[in-house]
Design an enzyme around this catalytic site. Structure first.
Site, PDB file in Angstrom:
ATOM      1  N   SER A  35       0.843  -1.209   0.000  1.00  7.09           N
ATOM      2  CA  SER A  35       0.000   0.000   0.000  1.00  7.09           C
ATOM      3  C   SER A  35       0.870   1.248   0.000  1.00  7.09           C
ATOM      4  O   SER A  35       1.827   1.343   0.755  1.00  7.09           O
ATOM      5  CB  SER A  35      -0.855   0.019   1.286  1.00  7.09           C
ATOM      6  N   HIS A  67      -7.148  -2.918  -6.078  1.00  5.13           N
ATOM      7  CA  HIS A  67      -6.919  -3.181  -7.513  1.00  5.13           C
ATOM      8  C   HIS A  67      -6.658  -4.669  -7.670  1.00  5.13           C
ATOM      9  O   HIS A  67      -6.503  -5.405  -6.695  1.00  5.13           O
ATOM     10  CB  HIS A  67      -5.750  -2.341  -8.038  1.00  5.13           C
ATOM     11  N   HIS A  89      -2.967 -10.933   2.248  1.00  5.32           N
ATOM     12  CA  HIS A  89      -2.778 -10.725   3.689  1.00  5.32           C
ATOM     13  C   HIS A  89      -3.459 -11.838   4.476  1.00  5.32           C
ATOM     14  O   HIS A  89      -4.483 -12.381   4.037  1.00  5.32           O
ATOM     15  CB  HIS A  89      -3.390  -9.385   4.127  1.00  5.32           C
ATOM     16  N   TYR A  91      -5.222 -11.295   7.007  1.00  3.66           N
ATOM     17  CA  TYR A  91      -6.572 -10.840   7.413  1.00  3.66           C
ATOM     18  C   TYR A  91      -7.604 -11.081   6.307  1.00  3.66           C
ATOM     19  O   TYR A  91      -8.809 -10.959   6.540  1.00  3.66           O
ATOM     20  CB  TYR A  91      -6.567  -9.382   7.871  1.00  3.66           C
ATOM     21  N   GLU A  92      -7.132 -11.404   5.091  1.00  9.94           N
ATOM     22  CA  GLU A  92      -8.095 -11.749   4.028  1.00  9.94           C
ATOM     23  C   GLU A  92      -8.486 -13.231   4.114  1.00  9.94           C
ATOM     24  O   GLU A  92      -9.188 -13.762   3.251  1.00  9.94           O
ATOM     25  CB  GLU A  92      -7.490 -11.426   2.667  1.00  9.94           C
ATOM     26  N   ALA A 119       3.231  -0.277   3.949  1.00  5.58           N
ATOM     27  CA  ALA A 119       2.815   0.914   4.684  1.00  5.58           C
ATOM     28  C   ALA A 119       2.678   0.479   6.133  1.00  5.58           C
ATOM     29  O   ALA A 119       2.282  -0.650   6.405  1.00  5.58           O
ATOM     30  CB  ALA A 119       1.488   1.420   4.158  1.00  5.58           C
ATOM     31  N   MET A 206       0.594  -5.076   8.953  1.00  2.03           N
ATOM     32  CA  MET A 206      -0.182  -6.308   8.837  1.00  2.03           C
ATOM     33  C   MET A 206       0.318  -7.187   7.686  1.00  2.03           C
ATOM     34  O   MET A 206      -0.430  -7.969   7.114  1.00  2.03           O
ATOM     35  CB  MET A 206      -1.659  -5.959   8.570  1.00  2.03           C
ATOM     36  N   SER A 207       1.591  -7.026   7.353  1.00  2.00           N
ATOM     37  CA  SER A 207       2.129  -7.830   6.233  1.00  2.00           C
ATOM     38  C   SER A 207       3.598  -8.131   6.487  1.00  2.00           C
ATOM     39  O   SER A 207       4.071  -8.047   7.607  1.00  2.00           O
ATOM     40  CB  SER A 207       1.971  -7.023   4.928  1.00  2.00           C
ATOM     41  N   ASN A 230       0.821   6.586   9.051  1.00  2.00           N
ATOM     42  CA  ASN A 230       0.059   7.119  10.185  1.00  2.00           C
ATOM     43  C   ASN A 230       0.900   6.907  11.434  1.00  2.00           C
ATOM     44  O   ASN A 230       1.740   6.013  11.478  1.00  2.00           O
ATOM     45  CB  ASN A 230      -1.286   6.389  10.348  1.00  2.00           C
ATOM     46  N   HIS A 242      -7.952   4.111   6.476  1.00  2.00           N
ATOM     47  CA  HIS A 242      -7.181   3.547   5.371  1.00  2.00           C
ATOM     48  C   HIS A 242      -6.991   4.590   4.271  1.00  2.00           C
ATOM     49  O   HIS A 242      -6.006   4.570   3.550  1.00  2.00           O
ATOM     50  CB  HIS A 242      -7.887   2.309   4.805  1.00  2.00           C
TER      51      HIS A 242
HETATM   52  N1  LIG Z   1      -1.355  -2.986  12.501  1.00  2.00           N
HETATM   53  C1  LIG Z   1      -1.232  -1.808  11.881  1.00  2.00           C
HETATM   54  N2  LIG Z   1      -1.101  -1.804  10.562  1.00  2.00           N
HETATM   55  C2  LIG Z   1      -0.996  -0.632   9.958  1.00  2.00           C
HETATM   56  N3  LIG Z   1      -0.866  -0.367   8.655  1.00  2.00           N
HETATM   57  C3  LIG Z   1      -0.810   0.960   8.572  1.00  2.00           C
HETATM   58  I1  LIG Z   1      -0.622   1.930   6.839  1.00  2.00           I
HETATM   59  N4  LIG Z   1      -0.888   1.586   9.732  1.00  2.00           N
HETATM   60  C4  LIG Z   1      -1.021   0.582  10.647  1.00  2.00           C
HETATM   61  C5  LIG Z   1      -1.157   0.581  12.037  1.00  2.00           C
HETATM   62  O1  LIG Z   1      -1.186   1.614  12.711  1.00  2.00           O
HETATM   63  N5  LIG Z   1      -1.263  -0.653  12.608  1.00  2.00           N
END
Ligand SMILES: Nc1nc2[nH]c(I)nc2c(=O)[nH]1
Length: 266
Positions: A35, A67, A89, A91-92, A119, A206-207, A230, A242
């Site tokens: 991302s 995408h 991922h 989570y998918e 990201a 998360m990856s 972030n 997101h």
């Molecule tokens: N777990 C987690 N995954 C993220 N991905 C992104 I972009 N920001 C974050 C976050 O703050 N926490």
């Protein structure tokens, strides 16, 4: 377990499909663009071939970036590089073998160096939104692994020190950090961020961690770069969205592309 075993020969099938479609027998370098990194890919160069992931054995179509997922072959200097746009991922609902299919395919296609980008949330004080951070080490908090059986892979220097030095030569302003990989898809609570800070994490996402393990299992060198999009929950008290991830990637694309191109040209 059966599902993961079933994926076994699929990376070879996928690599063969890529070699046939691109006309490139071996790609020595691969880049996974997460991302916020999609636009940076354009700076790397014009692809000679682009293949929808849905047309390559074993790939789903990544949903997180909105995408379909694409595999590009692009020449940087005089070397062909495989760009994998988007990823699967946990989570998918994917098993680890599916999550790491991208890098296992890249290794089967000849990659000996893999750049993993993502990201991430910034935890360490002083990290800024929009800042790329080199991954110096990771903490795998997913509770999962792509490795099956008694294969005791060594993860010391999993994040290649020489590649990190090279990246810092190209962009001396780069800092390094420890990336904590969680399953998601929810972001962390402020209390969880305090825990992650306490155990030494500078970034959270998360990856990436399972892909890194699979690369090391396959003997490839890994360079990881997180784009801080972030500040992690509780660092600022702001709520997370997101949408801000994609916006930050857009803004940082020129710098990220220049960094990737610089690393790939070495
Ligand atoms: N777990 C987690 N995954 C993220 N991905 C992104 I972009 N920001 C974050 C976050 O703050 N926490």
């Amino acid at each position: 377990m059966l599902a993961e075993k079933a994926m076994g020969g699929v990376s070879e099938l996928a690599a063969t499909a890529i070699a046939e479609r691109t006309g490139v027998p071996q790609h020595r370098v691969a880049v996974v663009l997460g991302s916020g990194w999609q636009e940076a890919a354009a700076v790397i160069g014009e692809p000679s071939t682009s293949i929808p992931m849905s047309e390559v054995p074993g790939f789903g179509s990544p949903t997180a970036q909105g995408h379909q997922g694409t595999i590009h072959s692009v020449t940087v200097g005089d070397s062909p590089v495989l760009l994998l746009m988007g990823r699967q991922h946990l989570y998918e609902g994917h098993e680890p073998s599916k999550v790491v299919h991208n890098v296992r395919t890249a290794l089967a296609a000849g990659a000996r160096t893999v750049l993993l980008t993502n990201a991430a949330g910034g935890i360490r004080d002083g990290l800024s939104v929009g800042e790329p951070v080199l991954i110096s080490d990771h903490i795998n908090l997913t509770g999962r692994t792509p490795i099956e059986g008694a294969n005791f892979v060594d993860l010391v220097d999993a994040w290649d020190p020489e590649l990190r030095s090279l990246a810092r030569e190209i962009d001396p302003s780069l800092t390094e950090g420890v990336y904590a990989g969680l399953t998601g898809p929810q972001y962390e609570t402020p209390a969880e961020i305090r825990m992650l800070r306490t155990i030494g994490a500078d970034l959270v996402g998360m990856s990436t961690v399972l892909e890194a393990i699979a690369c090391r299992e396959g003997g490839a060198k890994v360079l990881g770069i997180s784009l801080v999009t972030n500040l992690a929950a509780g660092v600022t008290g702001q709520h997370l969205s997101h949408a801000e991830v994609l916006a930050e990637g857009h803004a940082a694309a020129p710098r990220l592309g220049k960094l990737l191109r610089g690393v790939l040209e070495r």
